[in-house]
Motif scaffolding. Structure first.
Motif, PDB file in Angstrom:
ATOM      1  N   GLN A  38      -8.935  -8.314  -2.044  1.00  0.00           N
ATOM      2  CA  GLN A  38      -9.457  -6.695  -2.047  1.00  0.00           C
ATOM      3  C   GLN A  38      -7.934  -6.021  -1.611  1.00  0.00           C
ATOM      4  N   HIS A  39      -8.194  -4.786  -0.701  1.00  0.00           N
ATOM      5  CA  HIS A  39      -7.010  -4.033  -0.488  1.00  0.00           C
ATOM      6  C   HIS A  39      -6.520  -4.854   0.655  1.00  0.00           C
ATOM      7  N   VAL A  76      -0.849  -4.048  -3.413  1.00  0.00           N
ATOM      8  CA  VAL A  76      -1.633  -3.351  -3.589  1.00  0.00           C
ATOM      9  C   VAL A  76      -1.635  -1.793  -3.981  1.00  0.00           C
ATOM     10  N   ASP A  81      -9.463  -3.667  -5.569  1.00  0.00           N
ATOM     11  CA  ASP A  81      -9.465  -3.412  -4.427  1.00  0.00           C
ATOM     12  C   ASP A  81     -10.540  -2.209  -4.528  1.00  0.00           C
ATOM     13  N   SER A 130       0.746  -1.038  -0.145  1.00  0.00           N
ATOM     14  CA  SER A 130      -0.491  -0.009   0.102  1.00  0.00           C
ATOM     15  C   SER A 130       0.749   1.621   0.088  1.00  0.00           C
ATOM     16  N   ALA A 185      -5.272  -6.012  -6.661  1.00  0.00           N
ATOM     17  CA  ALA A 185      -5.826  -6.894  -6.099  1.00  0.00           C
ATOM     18  C   ALA A 185      -7.465  -6.663  -6.165  1.00  0.00           C
TER      19      ALA A 185
END
Length: 237
Positions: free
Chosen positions: A207-208, A126, A177, A104, A174
Motif C-alpha cells: 500500500q502507499h 510510490v 496504492d 511519494s 505498491a
C-alpha cells in the motif's frame, strides 16, 4: 554493530532543516527525500537502517512543515522542497554525482534535482508527479485545487525530464496504492529511454504507506527488494 547516525541542522531562510546522516562505506552521496502530509525522516528508519547494515549510507532531512524542522506546510511548496534539498546538498558537501531516493512527493523532487545536479541513480518509491503549474504554489487550498483536477498528473513535466536521464532508474510501486495509480510508475519507467538501467518493481500486497513494513514480514522478500535498491544505487556509479 552500533549504528552510526550523525544529526545535523542546515539553515534555510527562517528555518533550520533538521536531518541526519547514516554513515556507510559509500556514505555521502545518497540523499533520501521523504513524502508529504505527516511524513518525517524517522518513518524511513527501517529502510535506511537496512541499507546501512549493508554498507550504504544515506542522508535525510525534514522539509519545512515536517518533524523537527517545524513550521507550517503553507510556508513551503513543491519547489521550495527542491530548493531545501539543494541547500542540504550544498551544506553537507555531498559527493556528486548523487544517488537519490525519492518517496511519494519526494520522488518528484528527486526528478527535478536531476536538472540542477549530476545524478547517476534514481530510486523512486510510490512516486507522485505534479503539473508545472502546481510547482510554486504554496501548500494549501490553492495547491490542492490544482492537483485534484482530473488526472492532473498527466500534464507533469516528469516524463520529459526523465527522458534526458542517463543513470540507473528503479521505480518501486505498491500493488494496492490508493494514492498513486500504477500508470504513473509505468509511465516513469517508459519515459526513461536513455537510462543506463531501468526497472519497475511492483510490491505485491503493498500500500502507499506500507511497502517496507510489509516486506519486512517476509525476510526473503525484504532482502530481494533491498537488493534491487542497492543494485540500482551501485549501478549508477
Amino acid at each position: 554493530m552500533t549504528a552510526r547516525i550523525e544529526q545535523f541542522g542546515v539553515p534555510y531562510g527562517d528555518f533550520l532543516l533538521r536531518g541526519d546522516h547514516y554513515a556507510g562505506a559509500r556514505s555521502n552521496h545518497t540523499l533520501l527525500l521523504h513524502g508529504a502530509g505527516a511524513s518525517t525522516r524517522h518513518m524511513h528508519h527501517l529502510l535506511r537502517n537496512a541499507l546501512q547494515e549493508r554498507g550504504v549510507g544515506t542522508t535525510c532531512f525534514e522539509c519545512v512543515g515536517h518533524g523537527e524542522t517545524g513550521g507550517l506546510l503553507a510556508q513551503s511548496s513543491v519547489a521550495s522542497r527542491t530548493r531545501q534539498a539543494e541547500a542540504v546538498i550544498a551544506a553537507r558537501a555531498m559527493d556528486e554525482p548523487l544517488a537519490l531516493i525519492g518517496i511519494s512527493m519526494g520522488a518528484y523532487n528527486a526528478i527535478r534535482l536531476t536538472q540542477s545536479h549530476p545524478v547517476d541513480a534514481l530510486v523512486l518509491m510510490v512516486p507522485g508527479v505534479y503539473p508545472p503549474d502546481a510547482y510554486e504554489v504554496p501548500f494549501g487550498p490553492a495547491f490542492s485545487a490544482v492537483i485534484r483536477r482530473e488526472r492532473s498528473w498527466m500534464d507533469t513535466d516528469a516524463w520529459d525530464i526523465l527522458a534526458r536521464f542517463e543513470g540507473a532508474l528503479l521505480v518501486v510501486a505498491a500493488e494496492h496504492d490508493a494514492v498513486i495509480p500504477l500508470e504513473i510508475p509505468e509511465r516513469l519507467v517508459a519515459a526513461a529511454g536513455r537510462a543506463r538501467q531501468r526497472e519497475l518493481m511492483v510490491v505485491e500486497g503493498g500500500q502507499h504507506n506500507r511497502v517496507w513494513a510489509l516486506l519486512a514480514e517476509q525476510p526473503e522478500r525484504f532482502d530481494a527488494a533491498l537488493g534491487s535498491v542497492i543494485a540500482a544505487l551501485h549501478k549508477g556509479r
